[in-house]
Each structure stands twice: as C-alpha cells, then as structure tokens.
Design a protein around this motif. Structure first.
Motif, PDB file in Angstrom:
ATOM      1  N   ALA A  96       0.834  -1.210   0.000  1.00  0.00           N
ATOM      2  CA  ALA A  96       0.000   0.000   0.000  1.00  0.00           C
ATOM      3  C   ALA A  96       0.865   1.255   0.000  1.00  0.00           C
ATOM      4  O   ALA A  96       0.566   2.224  -0.708  1.00  0.00           O
ATOM      5  N   ALA A  97       1.955   1.239   0.771  1.00  0.00           N
ATOM      6  CA  ALA A  97       2.847   2.402   0.835  1.00  0.00           C
ATOM      7  C   ALA A  97       3.533   2.657  -0.510  1.00  0.00           C
ATOM      8  O   ALA A  97       3.920   3.792  -0.795  1.00  0.00           O
ATOM      9  N   GLU A  98       3.666   1.623  -1.332  1.00  0.00           N
ATOM     10  CA  GLU A  98       4.229   1.804  -2.668  1.00  0.00           C
ATOM     11  C   GLU A  98       3.216   2.422  -3.631  1.00  0.00           C
ATOM     12  O   GLU A  98       3.605   3.052  -4.609  1.00  0.00           O
ATOM     13  N   LEU A  99       1.925   2.237  -3.346  1.00  0.00           N
ATOM     14  CA  LEU A  99       0.873   2.800  -4.212  1.00  0.00           C
ATOM     15  C   LEU A  99       0.514   4.232  -3.867  1.00  0.00           C
ATOM     16  O   LEU A  99       0.178   5.018  -4.740  1.00  0.00           O
ATOM     17  N   THR A 100       0.523   4.539  -2.594  1.00  0.00           N
ATOM     18  CA  THR A 100       0.044   5.838  -2.139  1.00  0.00           C
ATOM     19  C   THR A 100       0.699   6.187  -0.815  1.00  0.00           C
ATOM     20  O   THR A 100       1.190   5.302  -0.097  1.00  0.00           O
ATOM     21  N   GLU A 101       0.702   7.442  -0.481  1.00  0.00           N
ATOM     22  CA  GLU A 101       1.211   7.862   0.819  1.00  0.00           C
ATOM     23  C   GLU A 101       0.179   7.502   1.879  1.00  0.00           C
ATOM     24  O   GLU A 101      -0.998   7.858   1.754  1.00  0.00           O
ATOM     25  N   LEU A 102       0.608   6.794   2.907  1.00  0.00           N
ATOM     26  CA  LEU A 102      -0.280   6.385   3.982  1.00  0.00           C
ATOM     27  C   LEU A 102      -0.111   7.298   5.186  1.00  0.00           C
ATOM     28  O   LEU A 102       1.018   7.608   5.575  1.00  0.00           O
ATOM     29  N   SER A 103      -1.220   7.688   5.780  1.00  0.00           N
ATOM     30  CA  SER A 103      -1.150   8.384   7.061  1.00  0.00           C
ATOM     31  C   SER A 103      -0.827   7.345   8.136  1.00  0.00           C
ATOM     32  O   SER A 103      -0.948   6.134   7.910  1.00  0.00           O
ATOM     33  N   GLU A 104      -0.435   7.795   9.304  1.00  0.00           N
ATOM     34  CA  GLU A 104      -0.167   6.876  10.413  1.00  0.00           C
ATOM     35  C   GLU A 104      -1.427   6.081  10.759  1.00  0.00           C
ATOM     36  O   GLU A 104      -1.357   4.891  11.040  1.00  0.00           O
ATOM     37  N   ARG A 105      -2.570   6.725  10.696  1.00  0.00           N
ATOM     38  CA  ARG A 105      -3.850   6.055  10.974  1.00  0.00           C
ATOM     39  C   ARG A 105      -4.119   4.948   9.946  1.00  0.00           C
ATOM     40  O   ARG A 105      -4.481   3.830  10.300  1.00  0.00           O
ATOM     41  N   GLU A 106      -3.929   5.268   8.676  1.00  0.00           N
ATOM     42  CA  GLU A 106      -4.151   4.271   7.619  1.00  0.00           C
ATOM     43  C   GLU A 106      -3.192   3.091   7.778  1.00  0.00           C
ATOM     44  O   GLU A 106      -3.588   1.932   7.627  1.00  0.00           O
ATOM     45  N   ARG A 107      -1.956   3.397   8.084  1.00  0.00           N
ATOM     46  CA  ARG A 107      -0.961   2.329   8.288  1.00  0.00           C
ATOM     47  C   ARG A 107      -1.375   1.428   9.442  1.00  0.00           C
ATOM     48  O   ARG A 107      -1.321   0.196   9.327  1.00  0.00           O
ATOM     49  N   ASN A 108      -1.824   2.000  10.552  1.00  0.00           N
ATOM     50  CA  ASN A 108      -2.250   1.190  11.687  1.00  0.00           C
ATOM     51  C   ASN A 108      -3.489   0.367  11.356  1.00  0.00           C
ATOM     52  O   ASN A 108      -3.613  -0.782  11.783  1.00  0.00           O
ATOM     53  N   ILE A 109      -4.394   0.930  10.581  1.00  0.00           N
ATOM     54  CA  ILE A 109      -5.596   0.184  10.173  1.00  0.00           C
ATOM     55  C   ILE A 109      -5.179  -1.078   9.410  1.00  0.00           C
ATOM     56  O   ILE A 109      -5.669  -2.175   9.688  1.00  0.00           O
ATOM     57  N   ILE A 110      -4.275  -0.926   8.465  1.00  0.00           N
ATOM     58  CA  ILE A 110      -3.837  -2.067   7.654  1.00  0.00           C
ATOM     59  C   ILE A 110      -3.084  -3.083   8.515  1.00  0.00           C
ATOM     60  O   ILE A 110      -3.361  -4.283   8.467  1.00  0.00           O
ATOM     61  N   LEU A 111      -2.151  -2.608   9.323  1.00  0.00           N
ATOM     62  CA  LEU A 111      -1.332  -3.518  10.128  1.00  0.00           C
ATOM     63  C   LEU A 111      -2.132  -4.255  11.198  1.00  0.00           C
ATOM     64  O   LEU A 111      -1.791  -5.385  11.551  1.00  0.00           O
ATOM     65  N   SER A 112      -3.181  -3.649  11.710  1.00  0.00           N
ATOM     66  CA  SER A 112      -3.901  -4.237  12.852  1.00  0.00           C
ATOM     67  C   SER A 112      -5.184  -4.956  12.467  1.00  0.00           C
ATOM     68  O   SER A 112      -5.897  -5.441  13.343  1.00  0.00           O
ATOM     69  N   HIS A 113      -5.483  -5.075  11.187  1.00  0.00           N
ATOM     70  CA  HIS A 113      -6.787  -5.621  10.826  1.00  0.00           C
ATOM     71  C   HIS A 113      -6.955  -7.101  11.165  1.00  0.00           C
ATOM     72  O   HIS A 113      -8.075  -7.590  11.170  1.00  0.00           O
ATOM     73  N   MET A 114      -5.901  -7.794  11.509  1.00  0.00           N
ATOM     74  CA  MET A 114      -6.008  -9.202  11.899  1.00  0.00           C
ATOM     75  C   MET A 114      -5.900  -9.382  13.421  1.00  0.00           C
ATOM     76  O   MET A 114      -5.763 -10.488  13.906  1.00  0.00           O
ATOM     77  N   TRP A 115      -5.969  -8.294  14.160  1.00  0.00           N
ATOM     78  CA  TRP A 115      -5.808  -8.384  15.607  1.00  0.00           C
ATOM     79  C   TRP A 115      -6.977  -9.170  16.196  1.00  0.00           C
ATOM     80  O   TRP A 115      -8.097  -8.999  15.734  1.00  0.00           O
ATOM     81  N   PRO A 116      -6.769 -10.037  17.155  1.00  0.00           N
ATOM     82  CA  PRO A 116      -5.536 -10.298  17.904  1.00  0.00           C
ATOM     83  C   PRO A 116      -4.641 -11.372  17.298  1.00  0.00           C
ATOM     84  O   PRO A 116      -3.605 -11.697  17.868  1.00  0.00           O
ATOM     85  N   ALA A 117      -5.009 -11.949  16.173  1.00  0.00           N
ATOM     86  CA  ALA A 117      -4.183 -13.004  15.571  1.00  0.00           C
ATOM     87  C   ALA A 117      -2.845 -12.458  15.081  1.00  0.00           C
ATOM     88  O   ALA A 117      -1.833 -13.155  15.139  1.00  0.00           O
ATOM     89  N   ALA A 118      -2.815 -11.235  14.597  1.00  0.00           N
ATOM     90  CA  ALA A 118      -1.575 -10.631  14.111  1.00  0.00           C
ATOM     91  C   ALA A 118      -0.923  -9.830  15.232  1.00  0.00           C
ATOM     92  O   ALA A 118      -1.479  -9.654  16.304  1.00  0.00           O
ATOM     93  N   ARG A 119       0.243  -9.297  14.944  1.00  0.00           N
ATOM     94  CA  ARG A 119       1.063  -8.672  15.990  1.00  0.00           C
ATOM     95  C   ARG A 119       0.686  -7.244  16.362  1.00  0.00           C
ATOM     96  O   ARG A 119       1.080  -6.759  17.405  1.00  0.00           O
ATOM     97  N   HIS A 120      -0.028  -6.540  15.514  1.00  0.00           N
ATOM     98  CA  HIS A 120      -0.248  -5.114  15.735  1.00  0.00           C
ATOM     99  C   HIS A 120      -1.626  -4.862  16.321  1.00  0.00           C
ATOM    100  O   HIS A 120      -2.632  -5.342  15.803  1.00  0.00           O
ATOM    101  N   MET A 121      -1.660  -4.064  17.372  1.00  0.00           N
ATOM    102  CA  MET A 121      -2.925  -3.743  18.029  1.00  0.00           C
ATOM    103  C   MET A 121      -3.532  -2.482  17.414  1.00  0.00           C
ATOM    104  O   MET A 121      -2.812  -1.532  17.101  1.00  0.00           O
TER     105      MET A 121
END
Length: 159
Positions: A96-121
């Motif tokens: 996603a960061a290669e396609l468009t500039e991500l805000s910190e909020r957008e980055r956290n949304i993408i990274l945490s969408h598998m919570w709690p199975a994934a690492r990011h809250m």
C-alpha cells in the motif's frame, strides 16, 4: 440515511477512485478469497462498510475507506500457509505504501486488521472499525451471502 445510499456511494467512490485505478488493486480481482468471492470484492465491501459507518459516526471516513481497500493488498493465496495468512498485514502495508502515501492512521488500520491473531494492536477507532468490518464481511463471504453487495459495489467500481 441508508448505508447504501446514493450519496454514500458517490462520496465513497470519490474517496477511493485513485486507488481503484491502480493495476495492483485491480489485480486482486483474480485472486480467490474466502470461498465465494475474490479478494477485490472482499476488500471493496470491507472498505465501503467501514467508510459508511465511519461517516455516520463522524469518524475519519477517508482513512477507513482507503485503508479498508488496501488491507489485503497482497497477491499470494494464503489458503496453504498459516504464516502468510497471519503475516499478510505487513506485506499489505508495504504494498500500500508503494501505491500511495499512507497516514499513520491508515498504516495502523492495515497492520492491525487481523488483531488479535496478528502482531499489531489497533490504536484508532477506525482501526477497530475496519477490523470488525473485515471479520463480519469474512463471515458473510464464507456463508455466501456477501455476493449481492460485493457484486453491486464491484459493478459501480467499474463505472
């Protein structure tokens, strides 16, 4: 106001039209996802539901829509790999960061969408919203009942 109102649909597609035009996003149409749908249809419905609810509640609908559309932006099938399935948020965030500039909020949304199975809250309410929408849409995908909405949105996305 209905979630699928014409006003919501018009505002949504205005918000994500640049992303929908990206070949990498369109490539998701060719990848099977959750039994009955392709990955593009899945992310489109997650994104749209997140946008409509965030808008209704006065939250950051733009971040919810854009990150919702990009939350599964990877091109491998993860049906045979638990590791890939659990680690795909990092891959999706890099893509996603290669396609468009991500805000910190957008980055956290993408990274945490598998919570709690994934690492990011999730750190933002929009992150929780997209995570919840992803889980609900995933369930609807597996039940075979999301197709009506995903086809409607996918048809509009082609227009």
């Amino acid at each position: 106001m209905s979630l699928f109102s014409r006003e919501n649909q018009a505002l949504y597609f205005h918000t994500v039209s640049d992303l929908l035009a990206q070949p990498g996003v369109q490539r998701l149409r060719r990848i099977p996802h959750h039994r009955h749908v392709n990955r593009f249809d899945h992310v489109l419905l997650v994104s749209y539901v997140s946008f409509a609810l965030a808008r209704r509640w006065g939250w950051d609908a733009r971040a919810a829509a854009r990150a919702g559309l990009l939350h599964d932006l990877f091109w491998e099938e993860c049906s045979n790999s638990v590791e890939l399935c659990l680690n795909h948020p990092e891959t999706a965030a890099r893509n996603a960061a290669e396609l468009t500039e991500l805000s910190e909020r957008e980055r956290n949304i993408i990274l945490s969408h598998m919570w709690p199975a994934a690492r990011h809250m999730p750190r933002y309410r929009e992150s929780w919203l997209v995570d919840m929408a992803d889980n609900v849409v995933c369930l609807l995908d597996y039940m075979g009942v999301s197709e009506r909405w995903t086809r409607r949105l996918a048809t509009l996305a082609l227009a």
